[in-house]
Write a protein that holds these residues in place. Structure first.
Motif, short mmCIF file in Angstrom:
data_model
loop_
_atom_site.label_atom_id
_atom_site.label_comp_id
_atom_site.label_asym_id
_atom_site.label_seq_id
_atom_site.Cartn_x
_atom_site.Cartn_y
_atom_site.Cartn_z
N UNK A 7 0.92 -1.41 0.13
CA UNK A 7 -0.01 -0.10 0.02
C UNK A 7 0.78 1.20 -0.20
N UNK A 8 1.76 1.43 -1.14
CA UNK A 8 2.70 2.57 -1.03
C UNK A 8 1.88 3.77 -1.96
N UNK A 19 2.32 0.96 9.51
CA UNK A 19 1.85 2.56 9.83
C UNK A 19 1.26 3.12 8.22
N UNK A 20 1.77 2.50 7.15
CA UNK A 20 1.42 2.98 5.86
C UNK A 20 -0.08 2.59 5.62
N UNK A 21 -0.53 1.49 6.37
CA UNK A 21 -1.70 1.15 6.08
C UNK A 21 -3.04 1.43 7.05
N UNK A 22 -2.38 2.25 8.21
CA UNK A 22 -3.34 2.97 9.15
C UNK A 22 -4.46 3.74 8.73
N UNK A 23 -3.98 4.81 7.45
CA UNK A 23 -5.42 5.32 6.98
C UNK A 23 -6.18 4.64 6.34
N UNK A 24 -5.94 3.18 5.74
CA UNK A 24 -6.69 2.69 5.03
C UNK A 24 -7.67 1.60 6.00
N UNK A 25 -7.02 1.37 7.14
CA UNK A 25 -7.71 0.82 8.29
C UNK A 25 -8.83 1.41 8.73
N UNK A 26 -8.56 2.77 9.06
CA UNK A 26 -9.46 3.81 9.51
C UNK A 26 -10.65 3.98 8.53
N UNK A 27 -10.40 3.83 7.11
CA UNK A 27 -11.32 3.99 6.25
C UNK A 27 -12.17 2.58 5.98
N UNK A 28 -11.88 1.63 6.54
CA UNK A 28 -12.67 0.38 6.53
C UNK A 28 -11.84 -0.90 6.24
N UNK A 29 -10.56 -0.86 5.68
CA UNK A 29 -9.79 -2.02 5.29
C UNK A 29 -9.28 -2.73 6.49
N UNK A 30 -9.37 -4.05 6.33
CA UNK A 30 -9.15 -4.86 7.59
C UNK A 30 -7.30 -5.28 7.52
N UNK A 31 -6.52 -4.94 8.61
CA UNK A 31 -5.41 -5.26 8.63
C UNK A 31 -4.94 -6.73 8.73
N UNK A 32 -4.11 -7.12 7.88
CA UNK A 32 -3.56 -8.66 8.26
C UNK A 32 -2.02 -8.45 8.67
N UNK A 33 -1.60 -9.57 9.58
CA UNK A 33 -0.23 -9.59 10.00
C UNK A 33 0.64 -10.10 9.16
N UNK A 34 0.29 -11.01 8.41
CA UNK A 34 1.05 -11.73 7.48
C UNK A 34 0.48 -11.94 6.12
N UNK A 35 1.31 -12.27 4.92
CA UNK A 35 0.80 -12.61 3.67
C UNK A 35 -0.10 -13.62 3.69
#
Length: 288
Positions: free
Chosen positions: A11-12, A37-53
């Protein structure tokens, strides 16, 4: 595929905007990137964070990858904890990284062995195209798979073209990068000439950007050059990587590309000068 489950790895600068479009289109999106940290705005927007591939791949219908280098692509797909170690039959993998055509073919072959499907789908349009959802997407793989995922690609792309078998998308992206590389030299030299001639460069742009000299780089990157804005829409380091891939492919085809070689030498100097993380428009610094 409407409202299907999507995994997005990387998520660059461009990937983040693509994910936002998918969320706005009501797709369920799980994301993974090496720097959380790069994905945090996306998580706030509704994306689900995954810890691994492995975690992000689980349950997804489509798996998008958009990472930095071919070595990153290899790790994400073929690594011990990668996509192929955790994927399942029926999933479609779409690599949007600009990478080597040979690697795209390897991914397609492995996907077929696992009864998955694969499309190589590099993009062009930079940060502007990603934000506006107007990317040009160049696709290689099986045409029926392309047809299946086309509605999803249409969420963030405008010019979406099927180019042929696996690797064809990457070969097309090489054509794109070759055209940009030599064009960027022309844009920089036009601005340098205008300034040395005592002209108002912005006024010159108003004339030449809408004429026969017009190009995406002239319209979108030349104004940034004049403003001293060298922040990345597309990184120098990634463009340098693309140029090297194109030159290797051309050498294998016994095709001489002297213009691209010149661009390669100029970007090599930028890398050595510490501009790897700046935008491709930093080439203008070669003329200051």
């Amino acid at each position: 595929m409407k409202n299907g489950k999507v995994a997005f790895i990387g998520t660059g600068v461009m990937g983040a905007s693509i994910v936002k479009h998918l969320l706005q289109a009501e797709y369920e999106v799980a994301v993974y990137t090496r720097t959380k940290v790069k994905a945090e705005p996306l998580v706030e927007a509704g994306a689900v964070w995954a810890e691994t591939v492995g975690e992000v791949v689980t349950g997804a219908d489509l798996i998008f990858t958009m990472v930095g280098y071919p070595t990153d692509v290899e790790e994400v797909y073929f690594g011990e904890g990668g996509i192929f170690a955790n994927g399942k039959a029926g999933q479609v993998v779409i690599d949007m990284t600009t990478s080597s055509p040979a690697l795209a073919k390897q991914i397609a072959e492995q996907a077929a062995m696992l009864k998955m499907a694969s499309i190589d789908a590099p993009v062009s349009g930079g940060d502007v195209g990603a934000k506006n959802g107007t990317l040009s997407i160049m696709c290689g793989g099986e045409e029926q798979v392309f047809d299946k995922i086309l509605p999803v690609l249409s969420v963030f792309g405008k010019q979406i073209v099927y180019q042929g078998v696996a690797g064809a998308g990457q070969h097309t992206k090489m054509c794109n990068q070759i055209a940009i590389a030599t064009n960027m030299i022309g844009v920089c030299e036009a601005l340098a000439y205008a300034e040395h001639a005592g002209l108002e460069a912005e006024t010159v742009l108003a004339s030449i950007s809408s004429g026969a000299a017009g190009s995406w780089s002239l319209s979108n990157l030349a104004p940034r050059m004049l403003q001293g804005d060298f922040e990345p829409g597309f990184y120098v380091k990634h463009f340098f990587k693309d140029i090297n891939i194109a030159l290797r492919e051309a050498e294998a085809m016994q095709l001489a590309l002297p213009g691209l070689q010149l661009a390669r030498d100029m970007y090599d100097k930028l890398v050595l000068q510490g501009y790897s993380d700046k935008g491709t428009q930093a080439l203008y610094k070669s003329y200051s």
